[in-house]
Scaffold this motif. Structure first.
Motif, PDB file in Angstrom:
ATOM      1  N   ASP A  19       0.809  -1.219   0.000  1.00 41.26           N
ATOM      2  CA  ASP A  19       0.000   0.000   0.000  1.00 41.26           C
ATOM      3  C   ASP A  19       0.843   1.271   0.000  1.00 41.26           C
ATOM      4  OD1 ASP A  19      -2.390  -1.453   0.100  1.00 41.26           O
ATOM      5  OD2 ASP A  19      -2.269  -1.590   2.286  1.00 41.26           O
ATOM      6  N   ARG A  20       2.125   1.158  -0.157  1.00 39.67           N
ATOM      7  CA  ARG A  20       3.012   2.318  -0.095  1.00 39.67           C
ATOM      8  C   ARG A  20       2.812   3.240  -1.289  1.00 39.67           C
ATOM      9  NH1 ARG A  20       2.825   1.235   4.607  1.00 39.67           N
ATOM     10  NH2 ARG A  20       4.334  -0.063   5.592  1.00 39.67           N
ATOM     11  N   HIS A  21       3.067   4.539  -1.060  1.00 44.99           N
ATOM     12  CA  HIS A  21       2.992   5.535  -2.120  1.00 44.99           C
ATOM     13  C   HIS A  21       4.139   5.232  -3.094  1.00 44.99           C
ATOM     14  CE1 HIS A  21       3.111   9.383  -4.154  1.00 44.99           C
ATOM     15  NE2 HIS A  21       1.924   9.654  -3.614  1.00 44.99           N
ATOM     16  N   PRO A  22       3.836   4.860  -4.343  1.00 47.17           N
ATOM     17  CA  PRO A  22       4.881   4.382  -5.258  1.00 47.17           C
ATOM     18  C   PRO A  22       5.987   5.403  -5.541  1.00 47.17           C
ATOM     19  CG  PRO A  22       2.780   4.617  -6.411  1.00 47.17           C
ATOM     20  CD  PRO A  22       2.520   4.870  -4.961  1.00 47.17           C
ATOM     21  N   THR A  23       5.643   6.669  -5.665  1.00 45.50           N
ATOM     22  CA  THR A  23       6.657   7.676  -5.964  1.00 45.50           C
ATOM     23  C   THR A  23       7.576   7.908  -4.774  1.00 45.50           C
ATOM     24  OG1 THR A  23       5.146   8.744  -7.511  1.00 45.50           O
ATOM     25  CG2 THR A  23       7.023  10.054  -6.744  1.00 45.50           C
ATOM     26  N   LEU A  24       6.999   8.008  -3.580  1.00 44.88           N
ATOM     27  CA  LEU A  24       7.827   8.227  -2.402  1.00 44.88           C
ATOM     28  C   LEU A  24       8.621   6.983  -2.030  1.00 44.88           C
ATOM     29  CD1 LEU A  24       5.577  10.564  -0.254  1.00 44.88           C
ATOM     30  CD2 LEU A  24       7.569  11.139  -1.638  1.00 44.88           C
ATOM     31  N   PHE A  25       8.060   5.805  -2.276  1.00 45.77           N
ATOM     32  CA  PHE A  25       8.812   4.572  -2.056  1.00 45.77           C
ATOM     33  C   PHE A  25      10.047   4.567  -2.963  1.00 45.77           C
ATOM     34  CE2 PHE A  25       9.939   0.166  -2.786  1.00 45.77           C
ATOM     35  CZ  PHE A  25       9.948  -0.360  -1.488  1.00 45.77           C
ATOM     36  N   ALA A  26       9.854   4.909  -4.235  1.00 49.19           N
ATOM     37  CA  ALA A  26      10.970   4.961  -5.183  1.00 49.19           C
ATOM     38  C   ALA A  26      11.983   6.026  -4.779  1.00 49.19           C
ATOM     39  CB  ALA A  26      10.445   5.230  -6.591  1.00 49.19           C
ATOM     40  N   ALA A  54       2.206   5.818   3.178  1.00 54.07           N
ATOM     41  CA  ALA A  54       1.058   5.083   2.646  1.00 54.07           C
ATOM     42  C   ALA A  54      -0.054   6.029   2.209  1.00 54.07           C
ATOM     43  CB  ALA A  54       0.545   4.104   3.694  1.00 54.07           C
ATOM     44  N   ALA A  55       0.283   7.291   2.063  1.00 56.88           N
ATOM     45  CA  ALA A  55      -0.729   8.271   1.659  1.00 56.88           C
ATOM     46  C   ALA A  55      -1.260   7.944   0.275  1.00 56.88           C
ATOM     47  CB  ALA A  55      -0.132   9.677   1.666  1.00 56.88           C
ATOM     48  N   SER A  56      -2.542   8.092   0.121  1.00 57.54           N
ATOM     49  CA  SER A  56      -3.152   7.859  -1.189  1.00 57.54           C
ATOM     50  C   SER A  56      -3.306   9.171  -1.949  1.00 57.54           C
ATOM     51  CB  SER A  56      -4.507   7.169  -1.020  1.00 57.54           C
ATOM     52  OG  SER A  56      -5.365   7.981  -0.242  1.00 57.54           O
ATOM     53  N   ARG A  57      -2.682  10.193  -1.433  1.00 55.33           N
ATOM     54  CA  ARG A  57      -2.767  11.517  -2.054  1.00 55.33           C
ATOM     55  C   ARG A  57      -1.775  11.621  -3.206  1.00 55.33           C
ATOM     56  NH1 ARG A  57      -1.919  14.565   3.353  1.00 55.33           N
ATOM     57  NH2 ARG A  57      -1.823  16.429   2.081  1.00 55.33           N
ATOM     58  N   ASP A  58      -2.035  12.568  -4.081  1.00 55.32           N
ATOM     59  CA  ASP A  58      -1.207  12.773  -5.260  1.00 55.32           C
ATOM     60  C   ASP A  58      -0.271  13.949  -5.025  1.00 55.32           C
ATOM     61  OD1 ASP A  58      -0.661  13.911  -8.079  1.00 55.32           O
ATOM     62  OD2 ASP A  58      -1.497  11.909  -8.437  1.00 55.32           O
ATOM     63  N   LEU A  59       0.921  13.880  -5.599  1.00 52.62           N
ATOM     64  CA  LEU A  59       1.871  14.973  -5.450  1.00 52.62           C
ATOM     65  C   LEU A  59       1.438  16.241  -6.172  1.00 52.62           C
ATOM     66  CD1 LEU A  59       5.210  12.985  -5.585  1.00 52.62           C
ATOM     67  CD2 LEU A  59       4.346  14.327  -3.665  1.00 52.62           C
ATOM     68  N   ASP A  60       0.392  16.166  -6.965  1.00 53.06           N
ATOM     69  CA  ASP A  60      -0.179  17.363  -7.582  1.00 53.06           C
ATOM     70  C   ASP A  60      -0.968  18.189  -6.572  1.00 53.06           C
ATOM     71  OD1 ASP A  60       0.882  16.825 -10.068  1.00 53.06           O
ATOM     72  OD2 ASP A  60      -0.899  15.771 -10.775  1.00 53.06           O
ATOM     73  N   GLU A  61      -1.311  17.587  -5.434  1.00 53.39           N
ATOM     74  CA  GLU A  61      -2.047  18.288  -4.388  1.00 53.39           C
ATOM     75  C   GLU A  61      -1.078  19.171  -3.601  1.00 53.39           C
ATOM     76  OE1 GLU A  61      -4.517  15.724  -1.949  1.00 53.39           O
ATOM     77  OE2 GLU A  61      -4.578  14.283  -3.606  1.00 53.39           O
ATOM     78  N   PHE A  68      -0.156  18.164   0.077  1.00 55.70           N
ATOM     79  CA  PHE A  68       0.690  16.980   0.161  1.00 55.70           C
ATOM     80  C   PHE A  68       2.111  17.307  -0.294  1.00 55.70           C
ATOM     81  CE2 PHE A  68       1.934  12.628  -1.503  1.00 55.70           C
ATOM     82  CZ  PHE A  68       2.202  12.111  -0.239  1.00 55.70           C
ATOM     83  N   ARG A  69       2.222  18.083  -1.348  1.00 58.78           N
ATOM     84  CA  ARG A  69       3.535  18.485  -1.850  1.00 58.78           C
ATOM     85  C   ARG A  69       4.275  19.306  -0.781  1.00 58.78           C
ATOM     86  NH1 ARG A  69       1.972  20.096  -6.631  1.00 58.78           N
ATOM     87  NH2 ARG A  69       1.792  22.295  -6.112  1.00 58.78           N
ATOM     88  N   ARG A  70       3.565  20.176  -0.098  1.00 53.71           N
ATOM     89  CA  ARG A  70       4.165  20.973   0.975  1.00 53.71           C
ATOM     90  C   ARG A  70       4.626  20.066   2.118  1.00 53.71           C
ATOM     91  NH1 ARG A  70       0.027  23.931   2.386  1.00 53.71           N
ATOM     92  NH2 ARG A  70       0.184  25.247   0.556  1.00 53.71           N
ATOM     93  N   GLU A  71       3.799  19.084   2.437  1.00 55.36           N
ATOM     94  CA  GLU A  71       4.162  18.146   3.498  1.00 55.36           C
ATOM     95  C   GLU A  71       5.427  17.362   3.132  1.00 55.36           C
ATOM     96  OE1 GLU A  71       2.303  14.166   5.593  1.00 55.36           O
ATOM     97  OE2 GLU A  71       0.913  15.644   4.776  1.00 55.36           O
ATOM     98  N   VAL A  72       5.506  16.896   1.896  1.00 55.11           N
ATOM     99  CA  VAL A  72       6.694  16.173   1.436  1.00 55.11           C
ATOM    100  C   VAL A  72       7.907  17.099   1.473  1.00 55.11           C
ATOM    101  CG1 VAL A  72       7.785  15.050  -0.557  1.00 55.11           C
ATOM    102  CG2 VAL A  72       5.420  14.488   0.059  1.00 55.11           C
TER     103      VAL A  72
END
Length: 112
Positions: free
Chosen positions: A5-12, A79-86, A89-93
């Motif tokens: 269930d991991r966020h694929p982009t952040l996992f990578a 495991a966030a299901s949010r998109d980096l376009d948000e 979420f982008r600010r949090e990252v």
């Protein structure tokens, strides 16, 4: 929640940060016993990558920088299901990954 269930982009990103610090690809750093690990439903081999990455984080990265280890784990464990376009979420990252990496670079020998 499972590893799958991991966020694929952040996992990578976490895997890439690990590879950068260790100066080698995850595949090159795998133990022979980890090379053929396969689990049902894990076509992308996230579980295999997690096994190798967590071994390396504990055995090698924790000796270099606990802060860097925490950032890598944060990325791989997201495991966030949010998109980096948000924007939120982008600010949090940015706050929890990018700014942390900048601080590590500034205050450790990694920046030399």
């Amino acid at each position: 929640m499972t590893v799958l269930d991991r966020h694929p982009t952040l996992f990578a990103l976490g895997i890439t940060l690990l590879e950068i610090l260790l100066g080698s690809t995850l595949d090159a750093l795998r133990k022979p016993s980890e090379r053929d690990l396969a689990f049902p439903g894990d076509e992308r081999r996230i579980i295999r990558d997690s096994v190798t990455a967590h071994r390396l984080l504990e055995k090698r990265v924790s000796r270099v920088s606990l802060s860097y280890k925490a950032v890598v784990e944060r990325c791989m464990g997201c495991a966030a299901s949010r998109d980096l376009d948000e924007e939120d979420f982008r600010r949090e990252v940015n706050n929890r990954v990018v700014l942390e990496l900048e601080a590590i670079l500034k205050y450790t020998s990694l920046g030399d």
